[in-house]
Design a protein around this motif. Structure first.
Motif, PDB file in Angstrom:
ATOM      1  N   PHE A   6      29.255  41.383  39.640  1.00 10.72           N
ATOM      2  CA  PHE A   6      30.423  40.620  39.211  1.00 10.72           C
ATOM      3  C   PHE A   6      30.431  39.291  39.937  1.00 10.72           C
ATOM      4  CE2 PHE A   6      31.928  45.047  38.797  1.00 10.72           C
ATOM      5  CZ  PHE A   6      32.293  45.053  37.462  1.00 10.72           C
ATOM      6  N   TYR A  19      40.314  44.177  40.415  1.00  6.44           N
ATOM      7  CA  TYR A  19      39.144  44.035  41.281  1.00  6.44           C
ATOM      8  C   TYR A  19      39.444  43.207  42.534  1.00  6.44           C
ATOM      9  CZ  TYR A  19      36.380  45.808  37.396  1.00  6.44           C
ATOM     10  OH  TYR A  19      35.868  46.589  36.394  1.00  6.44           O
ATOM     11  N   ILE A  39      37.271  37.366  37.084  1.00  2.00           N
ATOM     12  CA  ILE A  39      35.999  38.017  37.357  1.00  2.00           C
ATOM     13  C   ILE A  39      35.183  38.026  36.068  1.00  2.00           C
ATOM     14  CG2 ILE A  39      34.906  40.198  38.038  1.00  2.00           C
ATOM     15  CD1 ILE A  39      36.567  38.841  40.256  1.00  2.00           C
ATOM     16  N   SER A  68      29.241  36.674  44.443  1.00  2.90           N
ATOM     17  CA  SER A  68      29.212  37.855  43.584  1.00  2.90           C
ATOM     18  C   SER A  68      29.380  39.110  44.413  1.00  2.90           C
ATOM     19  CB  SER A  68      27.937  37.904  42.738  1.00  2.90           C
ATOM     20  OG  SER A  68      26.819  38.187  43.536  1.00  2.90           O
ATOM     21  N   GLY A 101      31.083  39.200  34.476  1.00  2.00           N
ATOM     22  CA  GLY A 101      29.846  39.924  34.749  1.00  2.00           C
ATOM     23  C   GLY A 101      28.743  38.954  35.097  1.00  2.00           C
ATOM     24  N   SER A 119      41.067  41.360  36.011  1.00  2.00           N
ATOM     25  CA  SER A 119      40.505  40.726  37.202  1.00  2.00           C
ATOM     26  C   SER A 119      41.307  41.104  38.444  1.00  2.00           C
ATOM     27  CB  SER A 119      40.486  39.207  37.044  1.00  2.00           C
ATOM     28  OG  SER A 119      39.612  38.823  36.006  1.00  2.00           O
TER      29      SER A 119
END
Length: 114
Positions: free
Chosen positions: A45, A78, A37, A111, A39, A75
């Protein structure tokens, strides 16, 4: 590096098949797919995919069939419980992520936000 057979992040057969094909084309059996992941993106993200030979000390390796997928612990938090697929359709071809942790996603699905 932590090896795991746990499916913290699942991969469909289509995704595994495409990863195998790409590794074969690159003619380097040491490659692993790194999922991470970063930004950015319209929702905050972005999902990133890259082939890598290097495995960092804290990386987690998920093995399915004869494919190794690398993911860093940040990562993974998430993506935990998610699924990676590979789609080919009129819009093109791409790896896609079903992320149960995402609160919002962008229209193209690349994203997300938490």
């Amino acid at each position: 590096m932590k090896n795991t057979s746990n499916n913290f992040l699942n991969f469909t057969d289509a995704a595994i098949k495409k990863i195998n094909e790409l590794i074969h084309i690159k003619n380097n059996k040491n490659l692993k797919l790194r999922v991470y992941i970063s930004g950015g993106g319209c929702s905050g993200f972005q999902y990133q995919f890259d082939f890598d030979e290097k495995i960092n000390e804290d990386d987690i390796i998920i093995k399915k069939l004869n494919v190794s997928i690398i993911i860093d612990p940040i990562s993974l938090q998430y993506l935990y419980g998610g699924k990676v697929d590979y789609l080919e359709n009129l819009e093109g071809s791409k790896f896609t992520v079903f992320n149960p942790n995402a609160k919002n996603t962008c229209g193209c699905g690349s994203s997300f936000s938490i």
